[in-house]
Write an enzyme that holds these catalytic residues in place. Structure first.
Site, PDB file in Angstrom:
ATOM      1  N   ASP A 163       0.820  -1.211   0.000  1.00 41.57           N
ATOM      2  CA  ASP A 163       0.000   0.000   0.000  1.00 41.57           C
ATOM      3  C   ASP A 163       0.857   1.267   0.000  1.00 41.57           C
ATOM      4  O   ASP A 163       2.090   1.202  -0.089  1.00 41.57           O
ATOM      5  CB  ASP A 163      -0.948  -0.043   1.204  1.00 41.57           C
ATOM      6  N   GLU A 196      -0.714   1.738  -5.142  1.00 37.88           N
ATOM      7  CA  GLU A 196      -0.506   3.173  -4.918  1.00 37.88           C
ATOM      8  C   GLU A 196      -1.677   3.992  -5.455  1.00 37.88           C
ATOM      9  O   GLU A 196      -1.573   5.204  -5.621  1.00 37.88           O
ATOM     10  CB  GLU A 196       0.844   3.638  -5.467  1.00 37.88           C
ATOM     11  N   TRP A 197      -2.822   3.283  -5.696  1.00 38.40           N
ATOM     12  CA  TRP A 197      -4.113   3.900  -5.996  1.00 38.40           C
ATOM     13  C   TRP A 197      -4.156   4.605  -7.346  1.00 38.40           C
ATOM     14  O   TRP A 197      -5.049   5.418  -7.595  1.00 38.40           O
ATOM     15  CB  TRP A 197      -4.537   4.876  -4.887  1.00 38.40           C
ATOM     16  N   GLY A 198      -3.201   4.325  -8.218  1.00 37.70           N
ATOM     17  CA  GLY A 198      -3.201   4.933  -9.538  1.00 37.70           C
ATOM     18  C   GLY A 198      -2.758   6.376  -9.572  1.00 37.70           C
ATOM     19  O   GLY A 198      -2.900   7.051 -10.602  1.00 37.70           O
ATOM     20  N   ASP A 218      -9.717   2.995  -3.613  1.00 44.69           N
ATOM     21  CA  ASP A 218     -10.399   1.816  -3.071  1.00 44.69           C
ATOM     22  C   ASP A 218     -11.827   1.694  -3.598  1.00 44.69           C
ATOM     23  O   ASP A 218     -12.549   2.687  -3.745  1.00 44.69           O
ATOM     24  CB  ASP A 218     -10.454   1.890  -1.548  1.00 44.69           C
TER      25      ASP A 218
END
Length: 399
Positions: A163, A196-198, A218
Site C-alpha cells: 500500500d 498506490e491507488w493509480g 479503493d
C-alpha cells in the site's frame, strides 16, 4: 499433484533465475522479468480479507476461508491466493527490527498459518506499505524493505499487497522498486501487487517491477463505485498483459449492498478486463447467488485466457455500452452492459468488436451456459436489464 508439480516448476525456474541473477546487470534484469512473468502469466485469483472483514481478522478466519475455498470447489476453479490485508501485525517491531504478528489475532504466527494454507494446496498473501505506517497505523516497510522481504519469505508468503499510506512524500516510482528488489533477493517467488491507488499512473511504469498495479482508489460496494473503477481501469488497457495486470481493486460480489444483476455486471467486466479476481466477501457463508457468480467457469476462462489481452469499452450510446476483447483461437469476448435504470436493447456491430463485418459466428451466452440457436453475421442484439449485462464468446465459423 498439481500443487507439487507447480512447486517443481517454480523450483526449476527459480534455479535458472538465480543463476542468471549472479551474472551481471543484464542477466539480473532478465531474472527479474522471468520471475515476474512466471508468477503473472494470467491474472491472480483468490480471496482478500479487507472488503468484508476490515481489521476484524484472525487466524481462524484465514483457516476457515482456506477450508471453504477447498470444500466448495472454488480452489479447483483457480482461486489460489488467501490474502491477509491490513491489521495483522503488532504495533511495534521486535528487538531485531522484524515485523511481529499480532499475538491476539495470530497466536500461532504467520509461518504456521502459511504452512496450513500450503497444506491445502493454496497460497498465502500478506499486506504491507511503502510508508512509515500502514493505512491502519501499523508498522510500514519504508526503510525496512529487505528485513521485511526476508521475513515474508521465511514465513512462506506467496503474495504481497503493498500500500501507499503515510509515506515520505517521495514518488512511488522511487519507493516501490526497493521492495521489488528486496523480494527478488529472497529468491522466493512472491507475487508483488502494487497498491498506490493509480496516483502516478503506475500502468506506465510498474510493469518493470510488479505483477499487478492498482489503477484506482479503493472500491466500495456501490454501483457508482463499480462503474467509475471500470472506467478508470479501462484507460490503461494497452498496458496489461501476461506478466503484469491492471488492478481496479478487489471484488465486492456477495457483500450485500448491490443487486444480483449489478454483481453479475461487476464480475463480468472485471473478468473481461483481465483484472485480478480476488473475492471480497465471507467465503464461508456465501449464498447460492453469490456462489453462482463467483464459480462461473466460463467467465473465469475469459479472465484466464492465455492470450492475455485486456478487454475494453469499444462503443457506447449514453448508458448503453459494448465492451469486448480478443481471446485465443480467434475468438472474441463481448459484454453488452446496460448502465441505465431501465431495460434497453443493445447491439454490438462486428466492426466495433474487431470482426470482419461479413464474418459468421457461433455465439455462446456465458451466463446461461448455452449457445444461441442461430449463427450471427454483422451484429448481435440483446435486451438487457437495468444495471445488468449479457456476456458472450463469439467463435467464427466463416470469415
Amino acid at each position: 499433484m498439481d500443487f507439487q508439480y507447480g512447486c517443481f516448476r517454480y523450483a526449476v525456474l527459480l534455479a535458472f533465475i538465480c543463476s542468471a541473477m549472479t551474472c551481471g546487470a543484464e542477466n539480473r534484469a532478465l531474472g527479474r522479468i522471468l520471475l515476474q512473468n512466471a508468477l503473472a502469466q494470467t491474472p491472480p485469483l483468490g480471496w482478500n480479507s479487507w472488503n468484508h472483514y476490515g481489521c476484524n481478522i484472525n487466524e481462524n478466519i484465514i483457516r476457515e476461508t482456506t477450508d471453504a475455498l477447498v470444500s466448495n470447489g472454488l480452489s479447483n476453479l483457480g482461486y489460489t491466493y488467501v490474502n491477509i490485508d491490513d491489521c495483522w501485525a503488532e504495533p511495534n517491531r521486535d528487538q531485531n527490527g522484524r515485523l511481529v504478528a499480532s499475538a491476539s489475532k495470530f497466536p500461532s504466527g504467520i509461518k504456521a498459518l502459511a504452512d496450513y494454507v500450503h497444506s491445502k494446496g493454496l497460497k498465502l498473501g500478506i499486506y504491507s506499505d511503502a510508508g512509515y505506517y500502514t493505512c491502519q497505523k501499523q508498522p510500514g516497510s519504508l526503510g525496512h524493505e529487505q528485513v521485511d522481504a526476508d521475513t515474508f519469505a521465511y514465513w512462506g508468503v506467496d503474495y504481497l499487497k503493498y500500500d501507499n499510506c503515510y509515506n515520505d512524500g517521495s514518488k512511488p516510482e522511487s519507493r516501490y522498486p526497493k521492495m521489488h528488489d528486496a523480494l527478488l533477493r529472497t529468491r522466493r517467488p512472491i507475487f508483488y501487487s502494487l497498491c498506490e491507488w493509480g496516483l502516478d499512473v503506475p500502468a506506465t511504469w510498474a510493469r518493470q517491477i510488479g505483477s499487478s498495479w492498482r489503477t484506482t482508489e479503493d472500491i466500495e460496494d456501490k454501483w457508482e463505485s463499480i462503474v467509475s473503477r471500470a472506467d478508470q481501469n479501462n484507460e490503461y488497457a494497452s498496458f496489461a498483459g501476461p506478466g503484469g495486470w491492471n488492478d481496479p481493486d478487489m471484488l465486492e460480489v456477495g457483500n450485500g449492498q448491490m443487486t444480483a444483476e449489478e454483481y453479475v455486471s461487476h464480475f463480468s467486466i472485471w473478468a473481461l478486463m483481465k483484472a485480478p479476481l480476488l473475492i471480497g466477501c465471507d467465503a464461508t457463508s456465501m449464498d447460492k447467488k453469490t456462489y453462482r457468480i463467483l464459480s462461473n467457469s466460463e467467465v473465469i476462462a475469459v479472465n484466464q485466457d492465455p492470450l492475455g489481452v485486456q478487454g475494453k469499452k469499444v462503443s457506447k450510446q449514453g448508458d448503453l455500452e459494448i465492451w469486448a476483447g480478443p481471446l485465443s483461437n480467434n475468438r472474441v469476448a463481448v459484454v453488452l452492459w446496460n448502465r441505465s435504470n431501465s431495460r434497453a436493447t443493445i447491439t454490438a456491430k462486428w466492426e466495433d468488436i474487431g470482426l470482419n463485418p461479413s464474418a459468421v459466428v457461433r455465439v455462446r451466452n456465458l451466463w446461461r451456459h448455452r449457445e444461441l440457436e442461430a449463427n450471427h453475421q454483422g451484429s448481435l442484439t440483446a435486451s438487457v436489464k437495468p444495471h445488468g449485462c449479457r456476456m458472450y464468446v463469439l467463435t467464427s465459423v466463416s470469415s
